[in-house]
Motif scaffolding. Sequence first.
Motif, PDB file in Angstrom:
ATOM      1  N   THR A 123       0.015  -3.188   4.262  1.00  0.00           N
ATOM      2  CA  THR A 123      -0.335  -1.502   3.982  1.00  0.00           C
ATOM      3  C   THR A 123       0.068  -0.850   5.037  1.00  0.00           C
ATOM      4  N   PRO A 124       0.495   0.604   4.911  1.00  0.00           N
ATOM      5  CA  PRO A 124       0.488   1.444   6.029  1.00  0.00           C
ATOM      6  C   PRO A 124      -1.050   2.083   6.212  1.00  0.00           C
ATOM      7  N   GLU A 125      -1.087   2.891   7.280  1.00  0.00           N
ATOM      8  CA  GLU A 125      -2.427   3.462   7.418  1.00  0.00           C
ATOM      9  C   GLU A 125      -2.265   5.129   7.273  1.00  0.00           C
ATOM     10  N   TYR A 126      -2.899   5.513   6.564  1.00  0.00           N
ATOM     11  CA  TYR A 126      -3.140   6.939   6.418  1.00  0.00           C
ATOM     12  C   TYR A 126      -4.293   7.597   6.772  1.00  0.00           C
ATOM     13  N   ALA A 127      -4.288   8.564   7.791  1.00  0.00           N
ATOM     14  CA  ALA A 127      -5.295   9.236   8.388  1.00  0.00           C
ATOM     15  C   ALA A 127      -6.585   8.122   8.816  1.00  0.00           C
ATOM     16  N   PHE A 128      -5.805   7.073   9.516  1.00  0.00           N
ATOM     17  CA  PHE A 128      -7.033   6.260  10.016  1.00  0.00           C
ATOM     18  C   PHE A 128      -7.470   5.182   9.000  1.00  0.00           C
ATOM     19  N   GLY A 129      -7.041   5.372   7.689  1.00  0.00           N
ATOM     20  CA  GLY A 129      -7.691   4.598   6.541  1.00  0.00           C
ATOM     21  C   GLY A 129      -6.290   4.013   5.703  1.00  0.00           C
TER      22      GLY A 129
ATOM     23  N   ALA B  28       1.175  -2.186   8.900  1.00  0.00           N
ATOM     24  CA  ALA B  28       2.192  -1.887   9.734  1.00  0.00           C
ATOM     25  C   ALA B  28       2.323  -0.366   9.917  1.00  0.00           C
ATOM     26  N   SER B  29       2.958  -0.185  10.997  1.00  0.00           N
ATOM     27  CA  SER B  29       2.916   1.267  11.279  1.00  0.00           C
ATOM     28  C   SER B  29       4.103   1.445  12.436  1.00  0.00           C
ATOM     29  N   PRO B  30       4.639   2.583  12.390  1.00  0.00           N
ATOM     30  CA  PRO B  30       5.503   3.017  13.461  1.00  0.00           C
ATOM     31  C   PRO B  30       5.021   3.229  14.758  1.00  0.00           C
ATOM     32  N   LEU B  31       3.494   3.341  14.926  1.00  0.00           N
ATOM     33  CA  LEU B  31       2.817   3.638  15.996  1.00  0.00           C
ATOM     34  C   LEU B  31       2.427   2.306  16.761  1.00  0.00           C
ATOM     35  N   ASN B  32       2.265   2.552  17.889  1.00  0.00           N
ATOM     36  CA  ASN B  32       1.516   1.237  18.753  1.00  0.00           C
ATOM     37  C   ASN B  32       0.215   0.636  18.260  1.00  0.00           C
TER      38      ASN B  32
ATOM     39  N   GLY C   5       0.806  -1.324  -0.156  1.00  0.00           N
ATOM     40  CA  GLY C   5       0.025  -0.086   0.055  1.00  0.00           C
ATOM     41  C   GLY C   5       0.860   1.301  -0.060  1.00  0.00           C
ATOM     42  N   SER C   6       2.268   1.181  -0.018  1.00  0.00           N
ATOM     43  CA  SER C   6       2.912   2.438   0.098  1.00  0.00           C
ATOM     44  C   SER C   6       3.890   2.483  -1.136  1.00  0.00           C
ATOM     45  N   LEU C   7       3.930   3.558  -1.723  1.00  0.00           N
ATOM     46  CA  LEU C   7       4.747   3.770  -2.932  1.00  0.00           C
ATOM     47  C   LEU C   7       6.371   4.185  -2.479  1.00  0.00           C
ATOM     48  N   ARG C   8       6.615   4.571  -1.237  1.00  0.00           N
ATOM     49  CA  ARG C   8       7.645   4.811  -1.126  1.00  0.00           C
ATOM     50  C   ARG C   8       8.980   3.720  -1.284  1.00  0.00           C
ATOM     51  N   ALA C   9      10.041   4.374  -1.679  1.00  0.00           N
ATOM     52  CA  ALA C   9      11.336   3.435  -2.030  1.00  0.00           C
ATOM     53  C   ALA C   9      11.661   2.728  -0.917  1.00  0.00           C
ATOM     54  N   ASP C  10      11.685   3.154   0.347  1.00  0.00           N
ATOM     55  CA  ASP C  10      12.349   2.473   1.199  1.00  0.00           C
ATOM     56  C   ASP C  10      11.006   2.046   2.222  1.00  0.00           C
ATOM     57  N   SER C  11      10.028   1.849   1.841  1.00  0.00           N
ATOM     58  CA  SER C  11       8.693   1.594   2.546  1.00  0.00           C
ATOM     59  C   SER C  11       8.800   0.330   3.346  1.00  0.00           C
ATOM     60  N   THR C  12       8.479   0.608   4.792  1.00  0.00           N
ATOM     61  CA  THR C  12       8.437  -0.647   5.733  1.00  0.00           C
ATOM     62  C   THR C  12       7.690  -1.876   5.521  1.00  0.00           C
ATOM     63  N   ASN C  13       6.453  -1.303   4.851  1.00  0.00           N
ATOM     64  CA  ASN C  13       5.305  -2.276   4.294  1.00  0.00           C
ATOM     65  C   ASN C  13       5.899  -3.211   3.140  1.00  0.00           C
ATOM     66  N   THR C  14       6.831  -2.548   2.156  1.00  0.00           N
ATOM     67  CA  THR C  14       7.266  -3.335   1.132  1.00  0.00           C
ATOM     68  C   THR C  14       8.490  -4.270   1.605  1.00  0.00           C
TER      69      THR C  14
HETATM   70  C1  LIG Z   1      -0.235  11.551   5.266  1.00  0.00           C
HETATM   71  C2  LIG Z   1       0.088  10.477   6.541  1.00  0.00           C
HETATM   72  C3  LIG Z   1      -0.758  10.004   7.225  1.00  0.00           C
HETATM   73  C4  LIG Z   1      -0.345   9.129   8.379  1.00  0.00           C
HETATM   74  N1  LIG Z   1      -1.393   8.781   9.200  1.00  0.00           N
HETATM   75  C5  LIG Z   1      -1.225   7.527   9.987  1.00  0.00           C
HETATM   76  C6  LIG Z   1      -2.324   7.093  10.781  1.00  0.00           C
HETATM   77  O1  LIG Z   1      -3.413   7.254  10.507  1.00  0.00           O
HETATM   78  N2  LIG Z   1      -1.877   5.992  11.413  1.00  0.00           N
HETATM   79  C7  LIG Z   1      -0.676   5.435  11.620  1.00  0.00           C
HETATM   80  O2  LIG Z   1      -0.537   4.445  12.494  1.00  0.00           O
HETATM   81  N3  LIG Z   1       0.300   6.213  10.695  1.00  0.00           N
HETATM   82  C8  LIG Z   1       0.037   7.011   9.935  1.00  0.00           C
HETATM   83  N4  LIG Z   1       1.024   7.607   9.257  1.00  0.00           N
HETATM   84  C9  LIG Z   1       2.469   7.222   9.366  1.00  0.00           C
HETATM   85  C10 LIG Z   1       2.880   5.989   8.464  1.00  0.00           C
HETATM   86  O3  LIG Z   1       2.511   4.758   9.036  1.00  0.00           O
HETATM   87  C11 LIG Z   1       4.122   5.866   8.403  1.00  0.00           C
HETATM   88  O4  LIG Z   1       4.461   6.973   7.425  1.00  0.00           O
HETATM   89  C12 LIG Z   1       4.766   4.510   7.790  1.00  0.00           C
HETATM   90  O5  LIG Z   1       5.920   4.360   7.825  1.00  0.00           O
HETATM   91  C13 LIG Z   1       4.497   4.610   6.105  1.00  0.00           C
HETATM   92  O6  LIG Z   1       4.603   3.175   5.753  1.00  0.00           O
HETATM   93  P1  LIG Z   1       5.794   2.957   4.808  1.00  0.00           P
HETATM   94  O7  LIG Z   1       7.000   2.971   5.455  1.00  0.00           O
HETATM   95  O8  LIG Z   1       5.502   1.356   4.191  1.00  0.00           O
HETATM   96  O9  LIG Z   1       5.600   3.910   3.638  1.00  0.00           O
HETATM   97  C14 LIG Z   1       0.633   8.484   8.464  1.00  0.00           C
HETATM   98  C15 LIG Z   1       1.748   9.003   7.462  1.00  0.00           C
HETATM   99  C16 LIG Z   1       1.280  10.000   6.437  1.00  0.00           C
HETATM  100  C17 LIG Z   1       2.432  10.522   5.545  1.00  0.00           C
END
Ligand SMILES: Cc1cc2nc3c(=O)[nH]c(=O)nc-3n(C[C@H](O)[C@H](O)[C@H](O)COP(=O)(O)O)c2cc1C
Length: 186
Positions: free
Chosen positions: A85-91, A119-123, A11-20
């Motif tokens: 996938t990461p979570e962006y803004a709870f989705g 996967a998320s850097p948060l708890n 779900g992440s397009l980042r080159a060093d994505s943790t999800n990838t």
């Molecule tokens: C716009 C934006 C919104 C985010 N919202 C959340 C969130 O709602 N919950 C969460 O756990 N992490 C959130 N994050 C942090 C991502 O989990 C974190 O950037 C993660 O490393 C992204 O995954 P990736 O490493 O695979 O790219 C958000 C990051 C961005 C850039």
Amino acid sequence: MKRIHILGISGSLRADSTNTIILKTLGSLLPSDITFEIFEGLDKIEHFSPGVDSPGLSTPGLFDSEAVKRFKTAIAQADAVVICTPEYAFGVPGTLKNALDWTVGTGDLNDKPVSAISASPLNSGGNNALASLLLTLTALGTKKNEASALSIPNVKGKITDGRVTDAHTLNELRTQCANLLGLVGG
Ligand SMILES: Cc1cc2nc3c(=O)[nH]c(=O)nc-3n(C[C@H](O)[C@H](O)[C@H](O)COP(=O)(O)O)c2cc1C
């Protein structure tokens, strides 16, 4: 006999994505006779709009772009799909949800064994995104069970040099592999 082939979708397009990285690690944990690829090109898929896929016709998919066709072909060629996938803004990130929306009309994921990982850097481990993804995968008619989901909290501390090194997480990924292969076989 045909080899089992598994498709990973990040779900992440980042080159060093943790999800990838998690997907790559999961791929390395699969038995050696199973092939694994991570789909590239999610960002090339156009915005979905009902009717764009079949303007005025009752044949969904007829006018799919090359990017959409690549995505659907990758799914068709896979015996199972793992989404991480990461979570962006709870989705769920829009890019991933958009790609999945293209498969609704053509039923590409219908009956397809799946594993859903957040996967998320948060708890919280991206629990909101995972719950949302699971609802979407249910709507798409995928084959899954109670063990088909995994959330990975505090992900940054579980990765070293581009690979998952945390023993507990590696075990959880092995469990996902085993469960997914069980769904393929069952
Ligand atoms: C716009 C934006 C919104 C985010 N919202 C959340 C969130 O709602 N919950 C969460 O756990 N992490 C959130 N994050 C942090 C991502 O989990 C974190 O950037 C993660 O490393 C992204 O995954 P990736 O490493 O695979 O790219 C958000 C990051 C961005 C850039």
